[in-house]
Write a protein that holds these residues in place. Sequence first.
Motif, PDB file in Angstrom:
ATOM      1  N   LEU A  69      66.232  67.822  36.252  1.00  0.00           N
ATOM      2  CA  LEU A  69      65.938  67.988  37.678  1.00  0.00           C
ATOM      3  C   LEU A  69      67.221  68.009  38.502  1.00  0.00           C
ATOM      4  O   LEU A  69      67.331  68.748  39.488  1.00  0.00           O
ATOM      5  CB  LEU A  69      65.012  66.869  38.156  1.00  0.00           C
ATOM      6  N   SER A 114      68.732  71.403  40.803  1.00  0.00           N
ATOM      7  CA  SER A 114      69.152  71.415  42.209  1.00  0.00           C
ATOM      8  C   SER A 114      70.450  72.182  42.428  1.00  0.00           C
ATOM      9  O   SER A 114      70.752  72.585  43.552  1.00  0.00           O
ATOM     10  CB  SER A 114      69.312  69.975  42.716  1.00  0.00           C
ATOM     11  N   SER A 115      71.229  72.397  41.359  1.00  0.00           N
ATOM     12  CA  SER A 115      72.524  73.074  41.523  1.00  0.00           C
ATOM     13  C   SER A 115      72.722  74.238  40.565  1.00  0.00           C
ATOM     14  O   SER A 115      73.808  74.805  40.524  1.00  0.00           O
ATOM     15  CB  SER A 115      73.665  72.064  41.315  1.00  0.00           C
ATOM     16  N   HIS A 120      58.282  67.879  42.686  1.00  0.00           N
ATOM     17  CA  HIS A 120      59.740  67.885  42.867  1.00  0.00           C
ATOM     18  C   HIS A 120      60.304  69.275  42.569  1.00  0.00           C
ATOM     19  O   HIS A 120      61.172  69.776  43.290  1.00  0.00           O
ATOM     20  CB  HIS A 120      60.378  66.843  41.948  1.00  0.00           C
ATOM     21  N   ARG A 177      67.225  79.625  37.346  1.00  0.00           N
ATOM     22  CA  ARG A 177      66.199  78.793  37.977  1.00  0.00           C
ATOM     23  C   ARG A 177      64.816  79.014  37.364  1.00  0.00           C
ATOM     24  O   ARG A 177      64.091  78.063  37.083  1.00  0.00           O
ATOM     25  CB  ARG A 177      66.148  79.073  39.485  1.00  0.00           C
ATOM     26  N   THR A 210      59.388  71.698  45.325  1.00  0.00           N
ATOM     27  CA  THR A 210      60.199  71.457  46.516  1.00  0.00           C
ATOM     28  C   THR A 210      61.606  72.003  46.346  1.00  0.00           C
ATOM     29  O   THR A 210      62.194  72.550  47.283  1.00  0.00           O
ATOM     30  CB  THR A 210      60.258  69.949  46.819  1.00  0.00           C
ATOM     31  N   THR A 211      62.154  71.879  45.136  1.00  0.00           N
ATOM     32  CA  THR A 211      63.535  72.298  44.887  1.00  0.00           C
ATOM     33  C   THR A 211      63.659  73.795  44.639  1.00  0.00           C
ATOM     34  O   THR A 211      64.582  74.439  45.143  1.00  0.00           O
ATOM     35  CB  THR A 211      64.106  71.536  43.669  1.00  0.00           C
ATOM     36  N   ALA A 212      62.742  74.343  43.860  1.00  0.00           N
ATOM     37  CA  ALA A 212      62.849  75.763  43.463  1.00  0.00           C
ATOM     38  C   ALA A 212      61.480  76.416  43.438  1.00  0.00           C
ATOM     39  O   ALA A 212      61.121  77.083  42.467  1.00  0.00           O
ATOM     40  CB  ALA A 212      63.530  75.874  42.100  1.00  0.00           C
ATOM     41  N   THR A 253      62.715  76.026  35.546  1.00  0.00           N
ATOM     42  CA  THR A 253      61.410  75.544  36.020  1.00  0.00           C
ATOM     43  C   THR A 253      60.344  75.709  34.948  1.00  0.00           C
ATOM     44  O   THR A 253      59.518  74.820  34.739  1.00  0.00           O
ATOM     45  CB  THR A 253      60.994  76.306  37.283  1.00  0.00           C
TER      46      THR A 253
END
Length: 766
Positions: free
Chosen positions: A386, A390-391, A424, A397, A427-429, A401
């Motif tokens: 996770l 985020s980076s 999570h 991506r 929300t992030t990707a 995921t």
Amino acid sequence: MSPSVRLQEMIRVIRGARTQGEERGVIQRECAAIRAQFRQADNGTRSHNLAKLLYVHMLGYPAHFGQMECVRLIASPRYNEKRVGYLGAMMLLDEKQDASLLITNSIKNDLSHSSQYVQSLALCTLGCMGSAEMCRDLAPEIDRLLRASNSYIKKKAALCAVHIVRKVPELGELFTPASRSLLSEKNHGVLHGAVVLITELCERNPETLEQFRKAVPELVQIMKGLVMSGYSPEHNVAGISDPFLQVRILRLLRILGRNNETASDAVNDLLAQVATNTDSSKTAGSAVLYETVLTVMDIKSESGLRVLAVNILGRFLLNNDRNIRYISMTSLQKIVQTDHNAVQRHRGTIVDCLKDQDASVKRRALELSLALVSAVNIRSLMKELLLFLSSCPPELRAHTTSGIFNAAERYAPSQRWHIDTILHVLTTAGGDVRDETVPNLIQLITTATELHCYTVHKLYRALIADISVQSLVQVACWCIGEYGDLLLRGECEETEPVQVAEDDVLDALETVLQSHMSSPATRGFALTATMKLSTRITHNVDRIRSIVSIYGSCIDVELQQRAVEYNALFKKYDHMRAAVLERMPVIDKSSPGHTNGESAGGSIKEMEPTKRTQEVVLPQEPANQVCDLLDLLGGSGEPPQPSPALSTTALGPVSSTAGGDLLDLLGGLDAPLDHVTRPGKTLGPNYRLFMTFVSHSYPPQSVQLQMKAPSGDVIPAHGLGQVTQTVLLNNPNKVSLKMRVRVCYTSQDFVCQDTVQIDSFPSPAW
């Protein structure tokens, strides 16, 4: 530049050209001079001119007119001319050129020449561009040279034999005896050629492979001599004794030991010795160790030796060379399923490679990290994944995921952890997740009955914070529509209680409906959620009615259809609204009625589309009445989007009379115009469903539809009969027609239903 300039002078002039046009001019003048001299008698400059022509060929300019000159020079008795002639043949000729056949006799003569250097020229040329016909003609000569006393010639002959075997595999048997005898040579060049030849023979002929398995002890002794030998300046490369020969021998031992316990046992001790005595600080040593690892993993090796091989790959992960780190992770990826525990010991190093700047190394580290996820390390490793999400770069991506979702589904320690992890990721990707993420998450939420309150509160807060992530907004709208009463109650043991007013919830949904960032599918979720809240709140039903009515004239056909149907629920069927909009039942993927649209195991399953996550279904009519017509779309070129649609258009009561009209919109029709027979799906070993539709065309100014009663309600087994139903359709404007039909039936105590779209109406119907 004069026509007789030397090669060095021509190169200097060409390199000095300031433009490409000037370079072409120089080359054209020189090529014209070379052509003129080729037409003259032997003036001693033939090899000189051909050398210049070969340089022109290297620059990419045409030089085919020098092919015949190569043939003449090869036949020359002078060595300096033969050398240039053979070089020209290797560069300008190939097996497709007719001129290549003209040099066969010259090569045969030169293979018997008294000079080893002339023989070498012929061997190199045959091994480079020899055609299948040339190989068949000259193979006996090559076999003779393999038995020669000159090591220089035997080395060249072995490599030439490799080319012959590749071109004409059936000639491999000719070289088998001689290649075995070459293993007793001391010259490393001859040994290298012999090992390459034996490898080629074993890969192409299983019988030859069995013969050379008897040579495993001999190969082991050669390899031990290389590993344990002292410093030899002739063969030493970065402290490793002839790493090229070592790699070739290890590759051959891998082929000989594959699926053979006897050969594998003979090699095990040698592999352990190579693995412990080879220095990996230099590239040459790393190459030998890497080939050792591949051999260990490919033969029937001992478990301790496999662990040693994994540890070598683990050391490679710490190497500063990114190429070595990359091949290490590629190898670990191949063996992680068979030696999972051994690879797990290097998990920390692998996760650190996620921070590498090189994109290819980062991708390999991601794939390997996902493969290492297990029930034991799911929490710790998921934190790292996770954090990487985020980076991570945009191109990784979607893969990240997808891997996180698969790992969470397999090894989730609890449903709450599973839901939190997916939220999570959304929300992030959320823009990079797969299409099936939304229905899968909804299915997970429905099964976690004790977490409904926690989930709806968490999703409501996420919706308030950001409405740009469409997948997250869709799930949030669905949950608010289903469990809005739990949200408004404000009592939740799993999270900090938050008092939410009815107006706040409706404001959030209306914001989604009005936002330019919302897709049509997302607006569909929000509109359905708003409608469902009409049975879960008490003071704002009129506001909901107002919101729904606005979209009755929406430009989006799907959204307009829902709004019209929901308005009909408010006006004409208000007494049924509570029952129609009740909470969805728990979706169980393992139940016989849920297969995401596919029939499995020979049983009859419910065949609902996977993405139809929220439906408003009217009460079923008796089986002897006509079926429901779900949808009729005219003039729309786009198929309906998979979304929580209100799936029934016919909200009125269905006629119970035999042959009664269903949705008799504008009157009856006559005179059949065309028949469309559409075979149905095989429902099981004994059932097959057929549907027959009939269309008519008459003058009224709108589409008219009339459905007659089916011919029966029982389908005989084994294809002995069929049930048909007539649909009368009037389409004077000739608009494109599509129809969605729901078929409900019972078979072997299973109650099943299928929704299909029909878009194959014949052209006379539209």
